[in-house]
Scaffold this motif. Structure first.
Motif, mmCIF file in Angstrom:
data_model
loop_
_atom_site.group_PDB
_atom_site.id
_atom_site.type_symbol
_atom_site.label_atom_id
_atom_site.label_comp_id
_atom_site.label_asym_id
_atom_site.label_seq_id
_atom_site.Cartn_x
_atom_site.Cartn_y
_atom_site.Cartn_z
ATOM 1 N N GLU A 1 31.628 -7.840 0.128
ATOM 2 C CA GLU A 1 30.577 -7.486 -0.992
ATOM 3 C C GLU A 1 31.497 -7.510 -2.069
ATOM 4 O OE1 GLU A 1 27.493 -4.260 -1.216
ATOM 5 O OE2 GLU A 1 29.151 -3.300 -2.046
ATOM 6 N N VAL A 2 30.852 -8.020 -3.219
ATOM 7 C CA VAL A 2 31.672 -8.305 -4.380
ATOM 8 C C VAL A 2 31.752 -6.636 -5.245
ATOM 9 C CG1 VAL A 2 31.410 -8.939 -6.906
ATOM 10 C CG2 VAL A 2 30.827 -10.411 -4.951
ATOM 11 N N GLN A 3 32.906 -6.515 -5.670
ATOM 12 C CA GLN A 3 33.100 -5.111 -6.506
ATOM 13 C C GLN A 3 33.493 -5.521 -7.943
ATOM 14 O OE1 GLN A 3 36.556 -3.622 -4.270
ATOM 15 N NE2 GLN A 3 35.191 -2.483 -2.799
ATOM 16 N N LEU A 4 32.840 -4.442 -8.657
ATOM 17 C CA LEU A 4 33.151 -4.731 -10.085
ATOM 18 C C LEU A 4 33.790 -3.609 -10.572
ATOM 19 C CD1 LEU A 4 29.059 -5.160 -10.726
ATOM 20 C CD2 LEU A 4 30.994 -7.013 -10.633
ATOM 21 N N VAL A 5 34.519 -3.881 -11.717
ATOM 22 C CA VAL A 5 35.651 -2.880 -12.347
ATOM 23 C C VAL A 5 35.624 -3.322 -13.739
ATOM 24 C CG1 VAL A 5 37.929 -2.160 -12.582
ATOM 25 C CG2 VAL A 5 37.072 -2.982 -10.235
ATOM 26 N N GLU A 6 35.203 -2.381 -14.398
ATOM 27 C CA GLU A 6 35.159 -2.146 -15.858
ATOM 28 C C GLU A 6 36.284 -1.883 -16.655
ATOM 29 O OE1 GLU A 6 31.016 -0.482 -14.429
ATOM 30 O OE2 GLU A 6 33.487 -0.184 -13.949
ATOM 31 N N SER A 7 36.472 -1.988 -17.948
ATOM 32 C CA SER A 7 37.768 -1.668 -18.668
ATOM 33 C C SER A 7 37.415 -1.867 -20.104
ATOM 34 C CB SER A 7 39.044 -2.444 -18.234
ATOM 35 O OG SER A 7 38.855 -3.725 -18.725
ATOM 36 N N GLY A 8 38.248 -1.313 -20.997
ATOM 37 C CA GLY A 8 38.098 -1.789 -22.343
ATOM 38 C C GLY A 8 37.521 -0.452 -23.296
ATOM 39 N N GLY A 9 37.181 0.744 -22.548
ATOM 40 C CA GLY A 9 36.232 1.707 -23.161
ATOM 41 C C GLY A 9 37.634 2.685 -24.121
ATOM 42 N N GLY A 10 37.292 3.415 -24.667
ATOM 43 C CA GLY A 10 38.029 4.150 -25.520
ATOM 44 C C GLY A 10 37.115 4.892 -26.481
ATOM 45 N N SER A 11 38.168 5.510 -27.395
ATOM 46 C CA SER A 11 37.568 6.279 -28.763
ATOM 47 C C SER A 11 37.890 5.616 -29.975
ATOM 48 C CB SER A 11 38.540 7.639 -28.536
ATOM 49 O OG SER A 11 38.141 8.430 -27.502
ATOM 50 N N VAL A 12 36.835 5.300 -30.548
ATOM 51 C CA VAL A 12 36.930 4.621 -31.930
ATOM 52 C C VAL A 12 35.736 5.432 -33.170
ATOM 53 C CG1 VAL A 12 37.413 2.454 -30.910
ATOM 54 C CG2 VAL A 12 34.868 2.904 -31.566
ATOM 55 N N GLN A 13 36.240 5.115 -34.349
ATOM 56 C CA GLN A 13 35.309 5.774 -35.259
ATOM 57 C C GLN A 13 33.894 4.992 -35.555
ATOM 58 O OE1 GLN A 13 37.903 6.322 -38.833
ATOM 59 N NE2 GLN A 13 38.208 8.264 -38.344
ATOM 60 N N ALA A 14 33.263 5.741 -35.874
ATOM 61 C CA ALA A 14 31.831 4.898 -36.229
ATOM 62 C C ALA A 14 32.190 3.750 -37.084
ATOM 63 C CB ALA A 14 30.793 6.013 -36.993
ATOM 64 N N GLY A 15 31.501 2.793 -36.991
ATOM 65 C CA GLY A 15 31.711 1.405 -37.640
ATOM 66 C C GLY A 15 32.466 0.574 -36.891
ATOM 67 N N GLY A 16 33.416 0.916 -35.916
ATOM 68 C CA GLY A 16 34.444 0.184 -35.191
ATOM 69 C C GLY A 16 33.737 -0.655 -34.206
ATOM 70 N N SER A 17 34.694 -1.140 -33.449
ATOM 71 C CA SER A 17 34.199 -2.250 -32.499
ATOM 72 C C SER A 17 34.993 -1.938 -31.227
ATOM 73 C CB SER A 17 34.591 -3.807 -32.935
ATOM 74 O OG SER A 17 33.778 -4.022 -34.107
ATOM 75 N N LEU A 18 34.492 -2.384 -30.208
ATOM 76 C CA LEU A 18 35.110 -2.489 -28.823
ATOM 77 C C LEU A 18 34.581 -3.755 -27.895
ATOM 78 C CD1 LEU A 18 34.900 1.483 -27.565
ATOM 79 C CD2 LEU A 18 36.917 0.040 -28.024
ATOM 80 N N ARG A 19 35.597 -3.930 -27.251
ATOM 81 C CA ARG A 19 35.027 -5.032 -26.281
ATOM 82 C C ARG A 19 35.300 -4.713 -24.731
ATOM 83 N NH1 ARG A 19 37.719 -10.997 -24.651
ATOM 84 N NH2 ARG A 19 35.883 -12.137 -24.360
ATOM 85 N N LEU A 20 34.171 -4.719 -23.822
ATOM 86 C CA LEU A 20 34.442 -4.110 -22.681
ATOM 87 C C LEU A 20 34.328 -5.243 -21.566
ATOM 88 C CD1 LEU A 20 31.599 -1.231 -22.385
ATOM 89 C CD2 LEU A 20 34.119 -1.216 -23.120
ATOM 90 N N SER A 21 35.027 -5.172 -20.528
ATOM 91 C CA SER A 21 35.038 -6.124 -19.817
ATOM 92 C C SER A 21 34.870 -5.655 -18.344
ATOM 93 C CB SER A 21 36.485 -6.636 -19.411
ATOM 94 O OG SER A 21 37.128 -7.303 -20.906
#
Length: 125
Positions: A1-21
Motif C-alpha cells: 500500500e502506498v504511504q504518504l508523508v507530509e512536510s513543510g508546515g511551520g509557523s509564519v505571520q499572517a500574510g506569509g507563505s508556506l509550501r507543503l509537500s
C-alpha cells in the motif's frame, strides 16, 4: 500500500507563505485524485483542495480560492500545496490523501483510500 508523508508546515505571520509537500512511497499517476484536508483545533476536518490526476483539473474550498494552489508531480511522486497570503484562520493540521477509486466526493475524507499523518501550520496575527 502506498504511504504518504507530509512536510513543510511551520509557523509564519499572517500574510506569509508556506509550501507543503506530500511524498508518496509508490506510484500516484494511477490515482483518481489527490487532495489536501485540514483540521483546526476544536473544528471538524475539511477539504481544502483536490486535483484530479487524469486531467489535472482542480477544485478549491471557497475559503482558500485565489490564495492556495495544488499541484502534482508524478515523476517525483509528490503532491504540493502552495499557500500564500496566509491568515490566522488557516492554522490547522494539514493532511494529504489519495483516492484510487473515485467513489467519494473530493472533500470526503472517508472516501479517500490513503492518508498522511499531517503537518502543522500555525499562522500568527
Amino acid at each position: 500500500e502506498v504511504q504518504l508523508v507530509e512536510s513543510g508546515g511551520g509557523s509564519v505571520q499572517a500574510g506569509g507563505s508556506l509550501r507543503l509537500s506530500c511524498v508518496a512511497s509508490g506510484d500516484i499517476s494511477s490515482s483518481y485524485c489527490m487532495g489536501w484536508f485540514r483540521q483546526a483545533p476544536g473544528k471538524e476536518r475539511e477539504g481544502v483542495t483536490s486535483i484530479y490526476t487524469w486531467d489535472g483539473s482542480t477544485i478549491y474550498a471557497d475559503s482558500v480560492k485565489g490564495r492556495f494552489t495544488i499541484s502534482q508531480d508524478n515523476v517525483k511522486r509528490t503532491l504540493y500545496l502552495e499557500m500564500n497570503n496566509l491568515k490566522p484562520e488557516d492554522t490547522a493540521m494539514y493532511y494529504c490523501a489519495a483516492d484510487w477509486n473515485g467513489l467519494g466526493s473530493w472533500d470526503d475524507w472517508y472516501g479517500m483510500d490513503v492518508w498522511g499523518k499531517g503537518t502543522l501550520v500555525n499562522i500568527s496575527s
